[in-house]
Design a protein around this motif. Structure first.
Motif, PDB file in Angstrom:
ATOM      1  N   SER A   1      54.323   3.011 -54.446  1.00 32.74           N
ATOM      2  CA  SER A   1      53.407   2.363 -53.493  1.00 32.74           C
ATOM      3  C   SER A   1      52.986   0.987 -54.003  1.00 32.74           C
ATOM      4  O   SER A   1      52.862   0.041 -53.228  1.00 32.74           O
ATOM      5  N   ARG A   2      52.791   0.848 -55.308  1.00 33.42           N
ATOM      6  CA  ARG A   2      52.424  -0.446 -55.890  1.00 33.42           C
ATOM      7  C   ARG A   2      53.545  -1.461 -55.702  1.00 33.42           C
ATOM      8  O   ARG A   2      53.310  -2.612 -55.344  1.00 33.42           O
ATOM      9  N   GLN A   3      54.783  -1.034 -55.930  1.00 30.39           N
ATOM     10  CA  GLN A   3      55.920  -1.929 -55.742  1.00 30.39           C
ATOM     11  C   GLN A   3      56.077  -2.313 -54.279  1.00 30.39           C
ATOM     12  O   GLN A   3      56.378  -3.460 -53.958  1.00 30.39           O
ATOM     13  N   LEU A   4      55.864  -1.363 -53.386  1.00 34.00           N
ATOM     14  CA  LEU A   4      55.979  -1.645 -51.955  1.00 34.00           C
ATOM     15  C   LEU A   4      54.948  -2.677 -51.515  1.00 34.00           C
ATOM     16  O   LEU A   4      55.263  -3.606 -50.764  1.00 34.00           O
ATOM     17  N   VAL A   5      53.729  -2.563 -52.023  1.00 31.48           N
ATOM     18  CA  VAL A   5      52.690  -3.552 -51.712  1.00 31.48           C
ATOM     19  C   VAL A   5      53.086  -4.916 -52.259  1.00 31.48           C
ATOM     20  O   VAL A   5      52.966  -5.937 -51.567  1.00 31.48           O
ATOM     21  N   GLY A   6      53.589  -4.964 -53.494  1.00 28.83           N
ATOM     22  CA  GLY A   6      54.007  -6.231 -54.085  1.00 28.83           C
ATOM     23  C   GLY A   6      55.138  -6.888 -53.316  1.00 28.83           C
ATOM     24  O   GLY A   6      55.118  -8.087 -53.052  1.00 28.83           O
TER      25      GLY A   6
END
Length: 170
Positions: free
Chosen positions: A16-21
């Motif tokens: 989820s963190r990578q997707l937001v980035g």
């Protein structure tokens, strides 16, 4: 682009963190494209600029998929050797300003050598290591921090930083 390539070719899906980035970087790319169109930059030029992340994504994917067994140091050496071999003949065709003294020439050569080997060499080594350890998506996201680092360096060097520059760094 890296997100799509990672999912399709590596079977690796983002956290989820990578997707937001990635989504944030994609929105910023859209803002830059709109700004370019507003400035009457031809769409073909803007699309060509967008091809750069696609090429980086493909290269990062190849490094992770095909060159995973190759050490980062050896790969970095090979990358710099090939780049030097390609650019050296081109450098011979360029007219360069003359140096005022032999000392200035040697200083310029030393600075170029230091910048090329330490700056570019270490950055390439760390980036290749990051691709192999964390994956192409994480490594690609790390490049989003470069503009922020440039702003901080400019601030430290007492450059005047405008709100417009800060907006473009995000």
């Amino acid at each position: 682009i890296t997100l799509i390539f990672s999912a399709v070719f590596l079977g690796v899906y983002p956290s989820s963190r990578q997707l937001v980035g990635v989504c944030t970087a994609f929105v910023c790319l859209g803002v830059l494209l709109l700004d370019g169109l507003r400035r009457a930059i031809p769409l073909s030029d803007l699309l060509l600029a967008c091809s750069v992340p696609a090429c980086y994504s493909a290269a990062n994917l190849v490094i992770r998929r095909q060159l995973a067994q190759t050490g980062s140091l050896g790969m970095t050496f090979l990358i710099m050797l090939i780049t030097s071999a390609l650019l050296f003949p081109l450098s011979l065709t360029q007219t360069n300003p003359a140096c005022d003294s032999e000392g200035d020439w040697w200083l310029a050569v030393a600075c170029l050598g230091l910048l090329g080997t330490v700056g570019t060499g270490l950055a390439t080594y760390w980036f290749n290591t990051m691709i192999q350890l964390e994956g192409p998506l994480f490594a690609g996201m790390s490049t989003n921090l470069v503009p922020i680092g440039a702003l901080l360096w400019g601030w430290w060097d007492a450059e005047e930083i405008s709100a417009r520059q800060i907006g473009r760094a995000h």
